[in-house]
Design a protein around this motif. Sequence first.
Motif, short mmCIF file in Angstrom:
data_model
loop_
_atom_site.label_atom_id
_atom_site.label_comp_id
_atom_site.label_asym_id
_atom_site.label_seq_id
_atom_site.Cartn_x
_atom_site.Cartn_y
_atom_site.Cartn_z
N LEU A 24 0.87 -1.17 0.00
CA LEU A 24 0.00 0.00 0.00
C LEU A 24 0.90 1.22 0.00
N ILE A 25 0.40 2.34 -0.53
CA ILE A 25 1.15 3.59 -0.48
C ILE A 25 0.27 4.69 0.08
N ALA A 26 0.91 5.62 0.78
CA ALA A 26 0.26 6.86 1.20
C ALA A 26 0.89 7.94 0.33
N LEU A 27 0.11 8.46 -0.58
CA LEU A 27 0.61 9.38 -1.59
C LEU A 27 -0.02 10.76 -1.41
N PRO A 28 0.79 11.82 -1.33
CA PRO A 28 0.21 13.16 -1.24
C PRO A 28 -0.76 13.42 -2.40
N GLU A 29 -1.92 13.98 -2.07
CA GLU A 29 -2.92 14.28 -3.11
C GLU A 29 -2.34 15.13 -4.23
N ALA A 30 -1.43 16.01 -3.89
CA ALA A 30 -0.87 16.94 -4.87
C ALA A 30 -0.16 16.23 -6.02
N VAL A 31 0.27 14.97 -5.82
CA VAL A 31 1.01 14.27 -6.88
C VAL A 31 0.32 12.97 -7.31
N LEU A 32 -0.95 12.82 -7.02
CA LEU A 32 -1.66 11.60 -7.41
C LEU A 32 -1.52 11.32 -8.91
N SER A 33 -1.60 12.35 -9.73
CA SER A 33 -1.55 12.14 -11.18
C SER A 33 -0.19 11.64 -11.67
N PHE A 34 0.84 11.75 -10.84
CA PHE A 34 2.17 11.30 -11.24
C PHE A 34 2.40 9.81 -10.97
N TRP A 35 1.54 9.17 -10.18
CA TRP A 35 1.71 7.76 -9.84
C TRP A 35 1.06 6.90 -10.91
N ALA A 36 1.84 6.08 -11.61
CA ALA A 36 1.33 5.24 -12.69
C ALA A 36 0.95 3.83 -12.23
N GLY A 37 1.23 3.49 -10.99
CA GLY A 37 0.90 2.16 -10.49
C GLY A 37 1.62 1.09 -11.28
N ALA A 38 0.89 0.03 -11.64
CA ALA A 38 1.48 -1.07 -12.40
C ALA A 38 1.53 -0.77 -13.89
N ASP A 39 0.93 0.34 -14.31
CA ASP A 39 0.97 0.74 -15.73
C ASP A 39 2.37 1.23 -16.09
N GLY A 40 2.65 1.29 -17.34
CA GLY A 40 3.93 1.85 -17.78
C GLY A 40 4.92 0.80 -18.21
N ASP A 41 6.18 1.15 -18.16
CA ASP A 41 7.27 0.29 -18.59
C ASP A 41 7.23 -1.03 -17.82
N GLU A 42 7.25 -2.13 -18.54
CA GLU A 42 7.12 -3.45 -17.92
C GLU A 42 8.23 -3.77 -16.93
N THR A 43 9.37 -3.13 -17.07
CA THR A 43 10.50 -3.48 -16.19
C THR A 43 10.71 -2.50 -15.05
N SER A 44 10.03 -1.36 -15.06
CA SER A 44 10.29 -0.39 -13.99
C SER A 44 9.08 0.49 -13.70
N SER A 45 7.94 -0.14 -13.46
CA SER A 45 6.74 0.64 -13.14
C SER A 45 6.85 1.20 -11.73
N ASP A 46 5.98 2.15 -11.40
CA ASP A 46 5.93 2.67 -10.04
C ASP A 46 5.62 1.54 -9.05
N TYR A 47 4.74 0.65 -9.46
CA TYR A 47 4.40 -0.49 -8.60
C TYR A 47 5.65 -1.35 -8.33
N ASP A 48 6.46 -1.58 -9.37
CA ASP A 48 7.71 -2.34 -9.18
C ASP A 48 8.62 -1.63 -8.18
N ARG A 49 8.70 -0.31 -8.28
CA ARG A 49 9.53 0.45 -7.33
C ARG A 49 9.02 0.27 -5.91
N ALA A 50 7.69 0.29 -5.74
CA ALA A 50 7.10 0.11 -4.41
C ALA A 50 7.39 -1.31 -3.89
N CYS A 51 7.32 -2.30 -4.77
CA CYS A 51 7.59 -3.68 -4.36
C CYS A 51 9.05 -3.88 -3.96
#
Length: 175
Positions: A24-51
Motif C-alpha cells: 500500500l502507499i500513502a501518496l500526497p494528493e498533490a502528486v496523485l496524477s504522477f503515480w502510474a501504479g502497475a501501468d507503464g514500462d514493464e520493467t520499472s513501473s511505479d508499482y515495481d519500485r514500491a515492491c
Amino acid sequence: MAGYADTVVVPGAVRWVESSGGPLIALPEAVLSFWAGADGDETSSDYDRACDVDGYVGLLPVGDTRALVLGHEPASTAYLPEHGTFVRWYAADSEAELLADVPAALASAVWEPEAEWRVPGPVVLFDAAWPGRAFTDTDHIRVELAPGRYGVRAAHVSTGPETWLGLVRVSPLTG
C-alpha cells in the motif's frame, strides 16, 4: 471486506484498505496524477519500485515529493488519527480485539529507525498497483496531514499468541 465505493461512510467507524497482494502507499494528493501504479514500462513501473522497498516502510520519489510505502506484507490497513498511526492487521480474531490492543502495542513497540517525510498536505492510502488517477476505483483512505515534516517509524508487535499488528507512526517534527 467491502470496497470503499460499496460502503456508506459511518462516522467513527474504522475504515480499512486492502491490496490485491502488493504494498500500500500513502501518496500526497498533490502528486496523485504522477503515480502510474502497475501501468507503464514493464520493467520499472511505479508499482515495481514500491515492491522493491525492503522492510515495513520506505519513501519513494513521486513528482516533487515522496510517497510512503507500507511494505513487508499486504495487510489490511487503517489510519487511527487519535494515535497518528497506520495500523496493519496481520492477525487477530476480530477488529475489536485488534483495535483494543493498539494502545498497549504503541507502548511496547520496538521502533525501527525514524525516516523524515515531507508532505504538502493530505495523503491518500491505496493499493500501489493502481494509478493515482484511478485510486477512487479501489479501497482508499484520505488522511488529513497538514503540510510539513513528519517522522515516520514502524514496528511489528505481538500483543498475544494470536494477535500481531504492524504500526506506522506519523508524527509532526518541530524545529
